[in-house]
Design an enzyme around this catalytic site. Structure first.
Site, PDB file in Angstrom:
ATOM      1  N   CYS A   2       0.841  -1.185   0.000  1.00 35.58           N
ATOM      2  CA  CYS A   2       0.000   0.000   0.000  1.00 35.58           C
ATOM      3  C   CYS A   2       0.883   1.243   0.000  1.00 35.58           C
ATOM      4  O   CYS A   2       1.921   1.268   0.633  1.00 35.58           O
ATOM      5  CB  CYS A   2      -0.948   0.092   1.190  1.00 35.58           C
ATOM      6  SG  CYS A   2      -2.128  -1.235   1.305  1.00 35.58           S
ATOM      7  N   ARG A  27       3.810  -0.459  -4.772  1.00 40.58           N
ATOM      8  CA  ARG A  27       3.571  -0.979  -3.421  1.00 40.58           C
ATOM      9  C   ARG A  27       2.149  -1.524  -3.251  1.00 40.58           C
ATOM     10  O   ARG A  27       1.795  -2.006  -2.164  1.00 40.58           O
ATOM     11  CB  ARG A  27       3.811   0.128  -2.390  1.00 40.58           C
ATOM     12  CG  ARG A  27       5.243   0.611  -2.385  1.00 40.58           C
ATOM     13  CD  ARG A  27       5.427   1.654  -1.321  1.00 40.58           C
ATOM     14  NE  ARG A  27       5.315   1.068  -0.006  1.00 40.58           N
ATOM     15  CZ  ARG A  27       6.326   0.906   0.824  1.00 40.58           C
ATOM     16  NH1 ARG A  27       7.525   1.273   0.474  1.00 40.58           N
ATOM     17  NH2 ARG A  27       6.150   0.380   2.007  1.00 40.58           N
ATOM     18  N   TRP A  74      -3.289  -2.432  -1.513  1.00 39.15           N
ATOM     19  CA  TRP A  74      -3.091  -3.875  -1.684  1.00 39.15           C
ATOM     20  C   TRP A  74      -4.007  -4.512  -0.644  1.00 39.15           C
ATOM     21  O   TRP A  74      -3.773  -4.384   0.557  1.00 39.15           O
ATOM     22  CB  TRP A  74      -1.623  -4.240  -1.433  1.00 39.15           C
ATOM     23  CG  TRP A  74      -1.313  -5.684  -1.654  1.00 39.15           C
ATOM     24  CD1 TRP A  74      -0.952  -6.262  -2.825  1.00 39.15           C
ATOM     25  CD2 TRP A  74      -1.307  -6.730  -0.663  1.00 39.15           C
ATOM     26  NE1 TRP A  74      -0.739  -7.604  -2.646  1.00 39.15           N
ATOM     27  CE2 TRP A  74      -0.947  -7.926  -1.320  1.00 39.15           C
ATOM     28  CE3 TRP A  74      -1.587  -6.786   0.699  1.00 39.15           C
ATOM     29  CZ2 TRP A  74      -0.848  -9.148  -0.671  1.00 39.15           C
ATOM     30  CZ3 TRP A  74      -1.489  -7.996   1.362  1.00 39.15           C
ATOM     31  CH2 TRP A  74      -1.125  -9.162   0.671  1.00 39.15           C
ATOM     32  N   ASN A 100      -2.202   2.005   6.104  1.00 35.01           N
ATOM     33  CA  ASN A 100      -1.467   0.779   5.754  1.00 35.01           C
ATOM     34  C   ASN A 100      -1.336  -0.053   7.013  1.00 35.01           C
ATOM     35  O   ASN A 100      -1.063   0.500   8.077  1.00 35.01           O
ATOM     36  CB  ASN A 100      -0.036   1.096   5.281  1.00 35.01           C
ATOM     37  CG  ASN A 100      -0.009   1.763   3.932  1.00 35.01           C
ATOM     38  OD1 ASN A 100      -1.027   1.859   3.275  1.00 35.01           O
ATOM     39  ND2 ASN A 100       1.164   2.221   3.542  1.00 35.01           N
ATOM     40  N   GLY A 101      -1.477  -1.359   6.886  1.00 32.12           N
ATOM     41  CA  GLY A 101      -1.337  -2.217   8.068  1.00 32.12           C
ATOM     42  C   GLY A 101      -2.641  -2.951   8.328  1.00 32.12           C
ATOM     43  O   GLY A 101      -3.537  -2.987   7.480  1.00 32.12           O
ATOM     44  N   GLU A 489      15.267 -19.722  -6.276  1.00 34.50           N
ATOM     45  CA  GLU A 489      15.064 -18.351  -6.748  1.00 34.50           C
ATOM     46  C   GLU A 489      14.541 -18.342  -8.192  1.00 34.50           C
ATOM     47  O   GLU A 489      13.648 -17.564  -8.526  1.00 34.50           O
ATOM     48  CB  GLU A 489      16.382 -17.576  -6.608  1.00 34.50           C
ATOM     49  CG  GLU A 489      16.386 -16.137  -7.096  1.00 34.50           C
ATOM     50  CD  GLU A 489      15.383 -15.224  -6.401  1.00 34.50           C
ATOM     51  OE1 GLU A 489      14.740 -15.628  -5.415  1.00 34.50           O
ATOM     52  OE2 GLU A 489      15.213 -14.087  -6.878  1.00 34.50           O
ATOM     53  N   LYS A 493      11.014 -16.659  -9.272  1.00 35.94           N
ATOM     54  CA  LYS A 493      10.885 -15.607 -10.290  1.00 35.94           C
ATOM     55  C   LYS A 493       9.832 -15.987 -11.312  1.00 35.94           C
ATOM     56  O   LYS A 493       8.990 -15.184 -11.682  1.00 35.94           O
ATOM     57  CB  LYS A 493      12.205 -15.364 -11.022  1.00 35.94           C
ATOM     58  CG  LYS A 493      13.308 -14.665 -10.272  1.00 35.94           C
ATOM     59  CD  LYS A 493      13.015 -13.261  -9.818  1.00 35.94           C
ATOM     60  CE  LYS A 493      12.320 -13.287  -8.479  1.00 35.94           C
ATOM     61  NZ  LYS A 493      12.987 -12.740  -7.354  1.00 35.94           N
ATOM     62  N   GLU A 496       6.207 -15.941  -9.788  1.00 34.39           N
ATOM     63  CA  GLU A 496       5.715 -14.603  -9.427  1.00 34.39           C
ATOM     64  C   GLU A 496       5.182 -13.818 -10.608  1.00 34.39           C
ATOM     65  O   GLU A 496       4.154 -13.159 -10.506  1.00 34.39           O
ATOM     66  CB  GLU A 496       6.877 -13.746  -8.901  1.00 34.39           C
ATOM     67  CG  GLU A 496       7.341 -14.003  -7.545  1.00 34.39           C
ATOM     68  CD  GLU A 496       8.403 -12.998  -7.171  1.00 34.39           C
ATOM     69  OE1 GLU A 496       8.084 -12.132  -6.361  1.00 34.39           O
ATOM     70  OE2 GLU A 496       9.539 -13.090  -7.675  1.00 34.39           O
ATOM     71  N   HIS A 512      13.266 -38.485  -4.867  1.00 28.96           N
ATOM     72  CA  HIS A 512      12.472 -38.812  -3.678  1.00 28.96           C
ATOM     73  C   HIS A 512      11.041 -38.259  -3.756  1.00 28.96           C
ATOM     74  O   HIS A 512      10.425 -38.031  -2.732  1.00 28.96           O
ATOM     75  CB  HIS A 512      13.192 -38.302  -2.427  1.00 28.96           C
ATOM     76  CG  HIS A 512      14.568 -38.887  -2.288  1.00 28.96           C
ATOM     77  ND1 HIS A 512      14.783 -40.168  -1.858  1.00 28.96           N
ATOM     78  CD2 HIS A 512      15.775 -38.373  -2.596  1.00 28.96           C
ATOM     79  CE1 HIS A 512      16.080 -40.419  -1.870  1.00 28.96           C
ATOM     80  NE2 HIS A 512      16.704 -39.345  -2.325  1.00 28.96           N
ATOM     81  N   LYS A 610       5.323  -4.695  -3.623  1.00 29.22           N
ATOM     82  CA  LYS A 610       6.675  -4.569  -3.089  1.00 29.22           C
ATOM     83  C   LYS A 610       6.582  -4.210  -1.607  1.00 29.22           C
ATOM     84  O   LYS A 610       5.682  -3.479  -1.205  1.00 29.22           O
ATOM     85  CB  LYS A 610       7.368  -3.447  -3.863  1.00 29.22           C
ATOM     86  CG  LYS A 610       8.867  -3.423  -3.753  1.00 29.22           C
ATOM     87  CD  LYS A 610       9.506  -4.332  -4.732  1.00 29.22           C
ATOM     88  CE  LYS A 610      11.011  -4.279  -4.686  1.00 29.22           C
ATOM     89  NZ  LYS A 610      11.589  -5.509  -5.251  1.00 29.22           N
TER      90      LYS A 610
HETATM   91  C1  F6R Z   1      10.437 -11.887  -4.656  1.00 28.10           C
HETATM   92  C2  F6R Z   1      10.407 -10.802  -3.703  1.00 28.10           C
HETATM   93  C3  F6R Z   1       9.985 -11.115  -2.314  1.00 28.10           C
HETATM   94  C4  F6R Z   1      10.883 -10.357  -1.329  1.00 28.10           C
HETATM   95  C5  F6R Z   1      10.386 -10.556   0.111  1.00 28.10           C
HETATM   96  C6  F6R Z   1      11.294  -9.876   1.103  1.00 28.10           C
HETATM   97  O1  F6R Z   1      10.854 -11.459  -5.906  1.00 28.10           O
HETATM   98  O2  F6R Z   1      10.709  -9.687  -4.018  1.00 28.10           O
HETATM   99  O3  F6R Z   1       9.989 -12.463  -2.068  1.00 28.10           O
HETATM  100  O4  F6R Z   1      12.182 -10.825  -1.460  1.00 28.10           O
HETATM  101  O5  F6R Z   1       9.105 -10.032   0.218  1.00 28.10           O
HETATM  102  O6  F6R Z   1      11.409  -8.513   0.829  1.00 28.10           O
HETATM  103  P1  F6R Z   1      12.540  -7.644   1.483  1.00 28.10           P
HETATM  104  O7  F6R Z   1      13.842  -8.092   0.921  1.00 28.10           O
HETATM  105  O8  F6R Z   1      12.218  -6.232   1.087  1.00 28.10           O
HETATM  106  O9  F6R Z   1      12.476  -7.857   2.951  1.00 28.10           O
END
Ligand code: F6R
Length: 615
Positions: A2, A27, A74, A100-101, A489, A493, A496, A512, A610
């Site tokens: 948010c 965000r 969000w 937010n929260g 990872e 990617k 996501e 397994h 984000k």
């Molecule tokens: C994946 C991604 C998330 C962040 C996670 C932690 O691409 O971006 O999995 O890595 O939310 O975020 P930070 O690093 O900001 O604590």
């Protein structure tokens, strides 16, 4: 998670707020809204959809005002609807609030307020709080309370359980915005006879160069030329104004189509900036003064615990391999969200590291607080200067990777890994790692930016490969040793940003269970850059081929996969210590191009945002 913006000054507020929302849209982007205040008249607009929908709405209903608050959402409580979008307005129409929260005891508050005659028009937790503020304001009718608006907010917050970053305006108190935070970031931008509010420094870009970071438990009364801060317990706080380093916050897209693409390509520079000034050639070691620990203190460390979430957690897993191998210190890795709630026994000589790109992830922040509460030295690796995690940790290392806007983390990951390698080198050289071995690692670290640039030249080939594989709905990613986290990872990617189901496994673990998934409809990406175990990885590849699974090998030994893999992404041969960094770049590109092929919105993937500031 948010975005909040606020403005109070002498200029037209709406365009400034919309501009801020566009910068913060990464965000949260399911709905947005704005509340403007002119004298005692308030105008509120809220719309489901992207900020552009709100911008059109505002254009069709112009309202001139120099004070306002706005929000890009969000969703947590309540679906994505116009009614659930912020700002929320108290049922008497006097107060508007963006939040937010999560208000955890909102049902209790709501029931209480229903009994007091308040009504509700959304399914959100936030609406309970704005009505509670109104309730506390009105409770003081007839009293000559100074700062009545500020007091009403403070009193309301005393009854709230949960987390919040809020900005509130009232038609009963024009000329003032009240802001408060607990667990959700909130910043005040200080301009010339104007103040801005944002949940992220990016919201101030081009508007303010100075910032006040609100701390948890603080409430601010903001006017165009003043900011008074008190604690929720009513203690006066001295405002500390800090200068924003815009060089670290640049978020222009330039000639790139997406932030994710831009950030993938920024990796050589981000890696260069992560290591700048942190290497001593003379001693074949790293120079990490940010850790705030003397060599003697560091030598006392028997164990290291790493906590993080998501991609940053994958960086922790790489750190485990690197630190155990080069520094010979036992490392444990925990999901921050799990660590916080379980009673993990920690030895007294344990050092805790948290890793967080944003420096605001609530789970990671709370893990940090929990380990500090238990008396452990807690250090942070973060990309966000001035973030809550950077301010609350006992020391740490900034990544200096530059602003990461793409929701899928890319450059932050590789820069976190190289910083973990610096730590492994530094702590190793304090222990058993020899000068010549240290020298090899130093040379490897220094070579990373250039090798990363070379690997990026594979993009056209990877783009073609992506076209071939974008039709599949399931993927396996396999890797061993420090490339196991790279497999995780790579899978993350892909899922996501392209919504493809993908799983990462240690390659040998496939037998397994996961091998049951292997079939012509489920491609596998195998990382094979470790000579010691190459034959084992080739056997795993054969097992996949025998079951007609399409196979992509990401390898520095292409010959070993000829006739087995359908596609080979050939990597240069590099020192073991930097393999996880180099192997990550092609799968970031693969995920990016697959998502493009599938027509996905790469920078605003479904359901994500984000900086996850809610639990
Ligand atoms: C994946 C991604 C998330 C962040 C996670 C932690 O691409 O971006 O999995 O890595 O939310 O975020 P930070 O690093 O900001 O604590």
């Amino acid at each position: 998670m948010c975005g909040i913006t606020g403005y109070i000054g002498s200029r037209e507020a709406a365009p400034i707020l919309i501009e801020g929302l566009r910068k913060l849209e990464y965000r949260g982007y399911d709905s947005s809204g704005i509340a403007l205040l002119r004298g005692n008249t308030m105008s509120v607009h809220k719309k489901k959809g992207r900020v552009s929908v709100l911008a059109d709405e505002i254009q069709n209903h112009p309202f001139h005002a120099t004070t306002g608050i706005s929000h890009t959402r969000w969703a947590t409580h309540g679906g994505v609807t116009d009614a659930n979008a912020h700002p929320h307005v108290s049922s008497d129409g006097d107060f508007a609030m963006v939040h937010n929260g999560i208000i955890e005891n909102y049902e209790y508050i709501r029931n209480f307020l229903l009994g007091q005659g308040y009504t509700f028009s959304s399914q959100t937790d936030s609406e309970a709080l704005v009505n509670l503020i109104s309730y506390h304001y009105n409770k003081r009718t007839g009293e000559n309370t100074p700062n009545r608006f500020l007091e009403a907010v403070r009193k309301a917050l005393l009854h709230v359980e949960g987390t919040y970053g809020i900005a509130v305006i009232s038609r009963l108190a024009p000329g003032e915005i009240i802001a408060a935070r607990k667990g959700s970031p909130l910043l005040i931008g200080v301009g010339k006879n104007e103040m801005l509010i944002s949940s992220d420094v990016l919201g101030f870009a081009g508007r303010a160069n100075n910032v006040i970071y609100l701390d948890d438990g603080q409430v601010a009364s903001i006017t165009p030329d003043n900011c008074d801060i008190i604690t929720i317990g009513n203690k006066q706080i001295e405002c500390e104004i800090k200068e924003i380093d815009w060089a670290l916050e640049n978020a222009d897209l330039g000639n790139y189509s997406h932030y994710m693409e831009k950030e993938i390509y920024e990796q050589p520079k981000a890696l260069e900036d992560a290591i700048r000034g942190r290497i001593s050639d003379d001693n074949s070691t790293a120079v990490l003064s940010g850790l705030n620990m003397s060599p003697n203190e560091l030598r006392q460390i028997d164990r290291i615990l790493f906590c993080a979430c998501g991609t940053a957690w994958h960086a922790c897993l790489v750190a485990e391999y690197l630190i155990e191998k080069y520094a010979r210190i036992p490392v444990e890795v925990e999901y921050a969200s799990e660590f916080r709630y379980r009673s993990a026994p920690l030895d007294k000589n344990t050092l805790v590291f948290v890793i967080s790109q944003s420096g605001e992830t609530i789970d990671t922040l709370e893990a940090l607080r929990e380990s500090k509460r238990k008396g452990f030295r807690t250090l942070a690796i973060t990309n966000s200067v001035g973030s809550t995690i950077s301010r609350e940790s006992d020391g740490g290392l900034y990544q200096y990777a530059g602003k990461e806007v793409g929701v899928a983390s890319t450059k932050a990951f590789t820069s976190q890994v190289i910083i973990c390698l610096l730590i492994a080198l530094y702590m190793g050289r304090m222990r058993d790692l020899s000068f010549p071995d240290g020298k090899e690692i130093v040379a490897a670290i220094k070579s990373v930016p250039q090798i990363a640039s070379k690997v990026l030249e594979l993009a056209p080939m990877i783009k073609e490969t992506a076209k071939k594989y974008s039709k599949y709905d399931d993927f396996l990613f396999l890797g061993r040793l420090s490339e196991f986290p790279v497999a995780l990872e790579g899978a993350l990617k892909l899922k996501e940003i392209s919504y493809i189901h993908a799983e990462g496994y240690p390659a040998a673990e496939m037998k397994h269970g996961p091998i049951a998934l292997v079939c012509p409809e489920c491609p596998t990406v195998i990382f094979a850059n470790s000579e010691d175990i190459l034959p084992k990885l080739v056997s795993n590849a054969q097992e996949i081929k025998a079951r007609k699974g399409p196979l992509i090998a990401v390898t520095d030994s292409p010959k070993a996969f000829e006739g087995i893999a359908d596609d080979i992404i050939e990597l240069p041969k590099v020192h073991d210590s930097i393999k996880p960094i180099i192997a990550t770049i092609p799968v970031q590109l693969l995920a990016y191009y697959v998502a493009i092929e599938r027509g996905c919105d790469v920078d605003k993937p479904r359901n994500l945002a984000k900086a996850v500031t809610v639990e």
